[in-house]
Design a protein around this motif. Sequence first.
Motif, PDB file in Angstrom:
ATOM      1  N   THR A  96       1.179  -1.209   0.359  1.00 30.58           N
ATOM      2  CA  THR A  96      -0.422   0.246   0.294  1.00 30.58           C
ATOM      3  C   THR A  96       0.701   1.509  -0.024  1.00 30.58           C
ATOM      4  N   PRO A  97       0.296   2.506  -0.936  1.00 30.91           N
ATOM      5  CA  PRO A  97       1.612   3.118  -0.654  1.00 30.91           C
ATOM      6  C   PRO A  97       1.763   4.111   0.133  1.00 30.91           C
ATOM      7  N   GLN A  99       4.053   5.052   2.066  1.00 34.23           N
ATOM      8  CA  GLN A  99       5.450   5.942   1.271  1.00 34.23           C
ATOM      9  C   GLN A  99       5.120   6.638   0.517  1.00 34.23           C
ATOM     10  N   SER A 103       6.568   5.216  -3.867  1.00 32.23           N
ATOM     11  CA  SER A 103       4.813   4.908  -4.213  1.00 32.23           C
ATOM     12  C   SER A 103       4.906   6.077  -5.460  1.00 32.23           C
TER      13      SER A 103
ATOM     14  N   MET C  58       8.265   3.403 -10.895  1.00 34.04           N
ATOM     15  CA  MET C  58       8.505   4.306  -9.970  1.00 34.04           C
ATOM     16  C   MET C  58       8.216   3.512  -8.605  1.00 34.04           C
ATOM     17  N   ASN C  59       7.705   2.723  -8.559  1.00 34.35           N
ATOM     18  CA  ASN C  59       7.212   2.125  -7.583  1.00 34.35           C
ATOM     19  C   ASN C  59       8.459   1.318  -6.630  1.00 34.35           C
ATOM     20  N   GLY C 277       0.153  -3.661  -4.321  1.00 31.81           N
ATOM     21  CA  GLY C 277       0.190  -2.318  -4.199  1.00 31.81           C
ATOM     22  C   GLY C 277      -0.915  -1.712  -2.781  1.00 31.81           C
ATOM     23  N   GLY C 278      -1.708  -3.199  -2.712  1.00 31.72           N
ATOM     24  CA  GLY C 278      -3.152  -2.236  -1.278  1.00 31.72           C
ATOM     25  C   GLY C 278      -4.097  -4.522  -1.310  1.00 31.72           C
TER      26      GLY C 278
END
Lengths: 445, 129, 483
Positions: A96-97, A99, A103, C58-59, C277-278
Amino acid sequence: MSFIPHSQNEVSQMLKAIGVKSVDDLFSDIKKELRPKSFDIPEGKSEFEVIEYLKKISYKNATGLINFVGAGFYDHYIPAAVDALSGRSEFYTAYTPYQAECSQGWLQAIYEYQTAICELTDMDVANASLYDGGTALYEACMMAIRITGRKKIVTDSGVNMTYRSMLYTYTSNLNIEFVETPVTHGQSDRDAIYKCLDDRTAAVILQNPNFFGAVDDHFDIVKKAHEKGALVIQSVYPVSLGILKTPGAIGCDIVTGEGQSLGLPLSFGGPYLGFMAVKKEYVRKMPGRIAGESADKEGRTGYVLTLQAREQHIRRQNATSNICSNEALCALRAVIYLSLLGPGGLKKLAQVNFEKAEFAKKVFDDIPSVEVKRSSPTFNEFTVLLPRNADEVVNRMVAKGYACGFPLGRFYKGMDNYLLVAVTEKRTKEEIVKFKESLEAVLCD
Amino acid sequence: MDIAEGLLYTKEHEWVKIEGSCARIGITSYAQELLGDITFIELPKISSELEQFKPFSSVESVKAASDIYAPLSGKVVEINNLLESQPELLNKSCYFKGWIAVIEVKNEQEKSALMDAESYKNYTKELKH
Amino acid sequence: MRLIFDKSVEGRKGLKISDSDVSVQANLPKKYQRDNPPNLPQVSELDVVRHYSNLSAMNFSVDANFYPLGSCTMKYNPKFTEMIANMAGFTDLHPLLPQLLGGGMLAQGSLEVIYKTERLLSEITGMSSFTTHPLAGAHGELTGVMIIAAYHKHAGNRRKYIIVPDSSHGTNPASAAIAGYEVIVVSTGKDGCMDIDEFKNRLNDQVAGVMLTCPNTLGIFNPRIKEIADLAHRSGALMYYDGANLNAIIGKARPGDLGFDIVHLNLHKSFAAPHGGGGPGSGPVGVKEGLVKFLPIPRIAKRNDGTFALDYNYPDSIGYIASFYGNFSVILKAYAYMVYLGKSGLIDVSEKAVLNANYLRSSLKKYFDIPYDRICMHEFVISVSKQKQKGISALDIAKYLIDNKIHPPTVYFPLIVKEAMMIEPAETESKETLDDFIRVMKDAAELSSKSPEILRCAPVSTPVGRLDEVKAAKDLNLRWHKR
């Protein structure tokens, strides 16, 4: 073990640094009497063995049938680029972004997804995703109760039966009054809804197209509900919005839906994608994560998770929802899918779905014992009345290679002879015609 | 610690200023410091009835959210609409431009349950230890 | 980077859609038709591929970066499980096929996977039965709390409260509250565990359940856990196990044996399914014998002939909690992972997870305060309070780690530790990676007195620096608009 890199020598060095003799010493807080009474798990297999084992299990699924089953979950084509991009591990193995600086890729993708959902539904703001269409509807219902301070919900029976059942499960300890308006084969029963609407009503829940495939323009219901101070929640099928009137255009307050049709495989029920979009005045009552634009000190544009004060990790028992993990990767697939299609592609896709279903209706008209229900327009799914029990017909069609539709008697009393048939862009003219011939043969037996 | 004289205070860090039969309500400097940069306030509605020590509004910062409790019971007659577009006034001028609402005091006697500036000062000192 | 919407060129297309091959030229009546097309991007396939490939770069991700994120168990996600989840025999199965033909005969493979996953999870946790329906950990919690409510309702009483410790995950009180309970918060004692005297005082016959993480968010396994369970049971409350931290105890202790009645697991944590990503996650819920009848429908049953079926005949069930049977492909990945590791592999997971955490803890205590300094389980919490006196916060250190290509630990949680950094290395990380992390943390501690501005300005290696979160929350900009 191939995922655990430690050599015996390294383990010894690490234990020495910690100042204990053995790994067991690290577990001394778990006293003997608290150790497992049993741990009867088979020993492991090699990677090759596991793949072969599960491949064999997968063959036991009947995925080879020609599919006319929809009922809210549709067999659409998924462009190869969707898999390729969402399969990049820089996306799928990220967290989960929270930070933001490391991210930005994810956060921008979420911001783009939110935009795509708003454009699709004609609404002001969307969140970063919820679990699925059903839980999204539940969250919308709770949101309407928070906004209005009222506790009565009017639900159209054209809303997916599972979704309605979920609402009852979740609210069973909350003293919320539910009223369901009776089933009609076609559009929402206006009179029944208006009779239930009063100044205690928090929201009216509608679905478009409804479970029977019927397309509606709920403009008049929205108007009446707003006169009573109630909100309108509409559950939608996103692909249909390529040609259907949008919830935003008719004035809905909260829109939810199942995003599976936007580039997600059927995958036996998940992971799917619950989406939610609302009018902007309700944004702070919305559940789930939201990405927003901001800037750094040098004025460079960047994205962050914002309005976090609504969420459980800050507001704890007073949060707008308990949701933490969402369906981010599915949301990414959806925005990639919608970007590939563009406005023209989405419209064409929806139109092709519509035309193929219309064609199927016409073909079915040629079977004298079958009645295609036509009390309202439909999108890509419609109801047919069979001369006998639909369950039995469905079983016999399986033998001919078809998953021929959803027998409505499973969800609705007194509809044992009704079949719900979905036709997506993947079904060819030939398949539809042969389907009809097989059905005819089964019905003649 | 910035504490204004002549006001009354609650344990939840609200202040109240008696203005005839009415009372002006806000949050203290201690509260705004604890919250950090305030980004949003949910204002009460005009004519709504507040009950002493019950929440009537809430404020949000980036990493925190907090309820605001009514120091006195009464009917809301005025709200500070400026806070909708400039919630930062709650940080910058919590005792003046950042007032939240004015109520018609229902029961004067409720004042006895509040602290004066001196007692509030001692109270916040204790909290810090 | 520019938004995909800003890259739109009128008339460009990213996908060829088959023309309709049917002869019908019908249109929906005008009143049901959309007025204006959505402003979706008009881009080519390459535009889309390049855009999202560049965004992906960019991650941070587990495949590229160390992720010692406390309570999140960011372990390596094996590639073969992805391969299995992508098998067409699984991805193409419509979830309503069990409604056709003899109760599930068309979906035997997927039903078997779910059934066997339920059995494995039951054995690992010491529970009677599991449901895979919950779609994430918090969803599992809500399901569990609704089972608690159903249990008390069945026994003829309502009960009002759920007890959680102040160190709990935010989802615990949030789940209890939205299920209709009031929350009682019990503070943490000097030993880092829930204060047992305060717990005794707050426990009463109106308490429906107690939600605990064990080990807790400080990484401490409560040695008095059995005593707490006995106290709760004596007053008629049920014990709920938040499985977020199960990675510490697989094969070493089972929530069922410790006295818990209900447990949820996070398959995307302990069982190596990626976080995406979540999300998607998966939060299966297990229960003891007496609670099986309350599990959500439909249940997966094994018939005498060895085939599997959906079973709706549970009149006391709380009902449907999801559209179907859970996030199937996530369940499948976790199942493949368990079959691969087997008994000794699973035990090795918890042993190495705990070894890695203690190695970091004993190495970092030279540089940072560790408020509850004792042998920990899979994670531990340090406090940046020593550095805070010099004006350096946990956030500054977190951002400095980003410049060193390490994802920061969980910061400012649990709330009971000032300037907290919660560190969970997970078992898949090697000693070299841990040593590298220790070196960077040591540098950070030294910089906090020598050159604090380096920490305060971090990160400088990312596409953007620290973003203005106040502006983001005040001047809401949550979507693109066509100009």
